[in-house]
Design a protein around this motif. Sequence first.
Motif, PDB file in Angstrom:
ATOM      1  N   CYS A  51      18.936 -82.913  79.758  1.00 55.30           N
ATOM      2  CA  CYS A  51      19.723 -82.012  79.878  1.00 55.30           C
ATOM      3  C   CYS A  51      18.413 -80.506  79.966  1.00 55.30           C
ATOM      4  O   CYS A  51      19.503 -79.708  79.924  1.00 55.30           O
ATOM      5  CB  CYS A  51      19.626 -81.914  78.341  1.00 55.30           C
ATOM      6  SG  CYS A  51      20.829 -83.586  77.876  1.00 55.30           S
ATOM      7  N   LYS A  85      18.922 -79.404  83.583  1.00 55.57           N
ATOM      8  CA  LYS A  85      20.336 -79.261  84.635  1.00 55.57           C
ATOM      9  C   LYS A  85      20.879 -77.932  82.976  1.00 55.57           C
ATOM     10  O   LYS A  85      21.324 -76.909  83.335  1.00 55.57           O
ATOM     11  CB  LYS A  85      21.757 -80.130  83.178  1.00 55.57           C
ATOM     12  CG  LYS A  85      22.965 -80.203  83.135  1.00 55.57           C
ATOM     13  CD  LYS A  85      24.052 -80.955  82.893  1.00 55.57           C
ATOM     14  CE  LYS A  85      25.282 -80.849  83.751  1.00 55.57           C
ATOM     15  NZ  LYS A  85      26.120 -81.881  82.991  1.00 55.57           N
ATOM     16  N   ASN A  94      21.749 -74.506  85.583  1.00 57.09           N
ATOM     17  CA  ASN A  94      22.690 -73.942  85.202  1.00 57.09           C
ATOM     18  C   ASN A  94      22.523 -71.744  85.258  1.00 57.09           C
ATOM     19  O   ASN A  94      23.272 -70.973  86.004  1.00 57.09           O
ATOM     20  CB  ASN A  94      23.818 -73.726  84.187  1.00 57.09           C
ATOM     21  CG  ASN A  94      24.663 -75.218  84.315  1.00 57.09           C
ATOM     22  OD1 ASN A  94      24.299 -75.730  84.822  1.00 57.09           O
ATOM     23  ND2 ASN A  94      24.074 -76.784  84.012  1.00 57.09           N
ATOM     24  N   ARG A 141      28.669 -73.316  78.132  1.00 58.09           N
ATOM     25  CA  ARG A 141      29.445 -74.714  77.199  1.00 58.09           C
ATOM     26  C   ARG A 141      30.458 -75.489  78.155  1.00 58.09           C
ATOM     27  O   ARG A 141      29.778 -76.818  78.165  1.00 58.09           O
ATOM     28  CB  ARG A 141      30.061 -73.906  75.816  1.00 58.09           C
ATOM     29  CG  ARG A 141      31.524 -74.968  75.356  1.00 58.09           C
ATOM     30  CD  ARG A 141      32.016 -74.488  74.305  1.00 58.09           C
ATOM     31  NE  ARG A 141      32.856 -73.045  74.964  1.00 58.09           N
ATOM     32  CZ  ARG A 141      34.289 -73.490  75.244  1.00 58.09           C
ATOM     33  NH1 ARG A 141      34.138 -74.885  75.134  1.00 58.09           N
ATOM     34  NH2 ARG A 141      35.115 -72.880  75.443  1.00 58.09           N
ATOM     35  N   LYS A 142      31.275 -74.404  79.005  1.00 53.05           N
ATOM     36  CA  LYS A 142      31.784 -75.591  80.156  1.00 53.05           C
ATOM     37  C   LYS A 142      30.937 -75.936  81.029  1.00 53.05           C
ATOM     38  O   LYS A 142      31.689 -77.243  81.132  1.00 53.05           O
ATOM     39  CB  LYS A 142      32.858 -74.394  80.715  1.00 53.05           C
ATOM     40  CG  LYS A 142      34.311 -73.953  80.336  1.00 53.05           C
ATOM     41  CD  LYS A 142      34.581 -73.247  80.797  1.00 53.05           C
ATOM     42  CE  LYS A 142      35.689 -72.867  80.263  1.00 53.05           C
ATOM     43  NZ  LYS A 142      36.883 -71.171  81.285  1.00 53.05           N
ATOM     44  N   LYS A 143      29.366 -75.792  82.091  1.00 57.03           N
ATOM     45  CA  LYS A 143      28.682 -76.641  82.314  1.00 57.03           C
ATOM     46  C   LYS A 143      28.314 -77.605  81.545  1.00 57.03           C
ATOM     47  O   LYS A 143      28.325 -78.550  82.576  1.00 57.03           O
ATOM     48  CB  LYS A 143      28.006 -75.326  83.480  1.00 57.03           C
ATOM     49  CG  LYS A 143      28.707 -74.919  84.412  1.00 57.03           C
ATOM     50  CD  LYS A 143      27.974 -73.715  85.235  1.00 57.03           C
ATOM     51  CE  LYS A 143      28.624 -72.913  85.843  1.00 57.03           C
ATOM     52  NZ  LYS A 143      27.890 -71.824  86.849  1.00 57.03           N
ATOM     53  N   LYS A 160      29.555 -78.682  78.713  1.00 58.88           N
ATOM     54  CA  LYS A 160      29.838 -79.968  77.949  1.00 58.88           C
ATOM     55  C   LYS A 160      29.045 -80.120  76.786  1.00 58.88           C
ATOM     56  O   LYS A 160      29.212 -81.390  75.884  1.00 58.88           O
ATOM     57  CB  LYS A 160      30.568 -81.172  78.758  1.00 58.88           C
ATOM     58  CG  LYS A 160      31.052 -80.905  80.366  1.00 58.88           C
ATOM     59  CD  LYS A 160      31.313 -82.312  80.974  1.00 58.88           C
ATOM     60  CE  LYS A 160      31.977 -82.028  82.117  1.00 58.88           C
ATOM     61  NZ  LYS A 160      31.531 -82.324  82.796  1.00 58.88           N
ATOM     62  N   ARG A 161      28.589 -79.156  75.980  1.00 54.04           N
ATOM     63  CA  ARG A 161      27.931 -79.454  74.747  1.00 54.04           C
ATOM     64  C   ARG A 161      28.702 -78.171  74.059  1.00 54.04           C
ATOM     65  O   ARG A 161      28.674 -77.248  74.638  1.00 54.04           O
ATOM     66  CB  ARG A 161      26.127 -79.489  74.367  1.00 54.04           C
ATOM     67  CG  ARG A 161      26.544 -81.383  75.576  1.00 54.04           C
ATOM     68  CD  ARG A 161      24.388 -80.803  76.171  1.00 54.04           C
ATOM     69  NE  ARG A 161      24.054 -82.353  76.719  1.00 54.04           N
ATOM     70  CZ  ARG A 161      23.592 -83.346  75.563  1.00 54.04           C
ATOM     71  NH1 ARG A 161      23.653 -82.863  74.456  1.00 54.04           N
ATOM     72  NH2 ARG A 161      23.688 -84.034  75.679  1.00 54.04           N
ATOM     73  N   ARG A 162      28.214 -77.945  72.547  1.00 58.28           N
ATOM     74  CA  ARG A 162      28.632 -76.816  72.315  1.00 58.28           C
ATOM     75  C   ARG A 162      27.789 -75.799  72.151  1.00 58.28           C
ATOM     76  O   ARG A 162      26.223 -76.519  72.262  1.00 58.28           O
ATOM     77  CB  ARG A 162      29.176 -76.985  70.409  1.00 58.28           C
ATOM     78  CG  ARG A 162      29.180 -76.520  69.844  1.00 58.28           C
ATOM     79  CD  ARG A 162      29.320 -76.761  68.445  1.00 58.28           C
ATOM     80  NE  ARG A 162      27.777 -77.296  67.609  1.00 58.28           N
ATOM     81  CZ  ARG A 162      27.733 -77.779  66.247  1.00 58.28           C
ATOM     82  NH1 ARG A 162      28.553 -77.866  65.533  1.00 58.28           N
ATOM     83  NH2 ARG A 162      26.800 -77.292  65.894  1.00 58.28           N
TER      84      ARG A 162
END
Length: 94
Positions: A19, A22, A26, A61-63, A65-67
């Motif tokens: 995580c 990633k 990003n 958030r979009k990349k 996929k988490r809050r």
Amino acid sequence: MEGQAYCMVMRVNLDCNSCCRKMRRNILNMKEIEKHLIEKQENRVSVCGRFKPADVAIKLRKKMKRRVEILEIGEVVTHYEAQEEAPIIDRYIH
């Protein structure tokens, strides 16, 4: 570079090392971010640069996929702007 310089602290759930990798990947792909700091233990990500804070949070958030929760936003005064605002005093010693 366009816009005001900001320093923003966000809370993102970073469970594992993948995580964090990633998130780093990003962040590095975003041209507007100049500096970043990922604190895995505290689930915090700090970014600095010339951007709109809401836009960066939405992209992450979009990349990821988490809050993404924005904890703090601070304006950064660049060195050039600080020189402009400082009064110039000339003193001559005789």
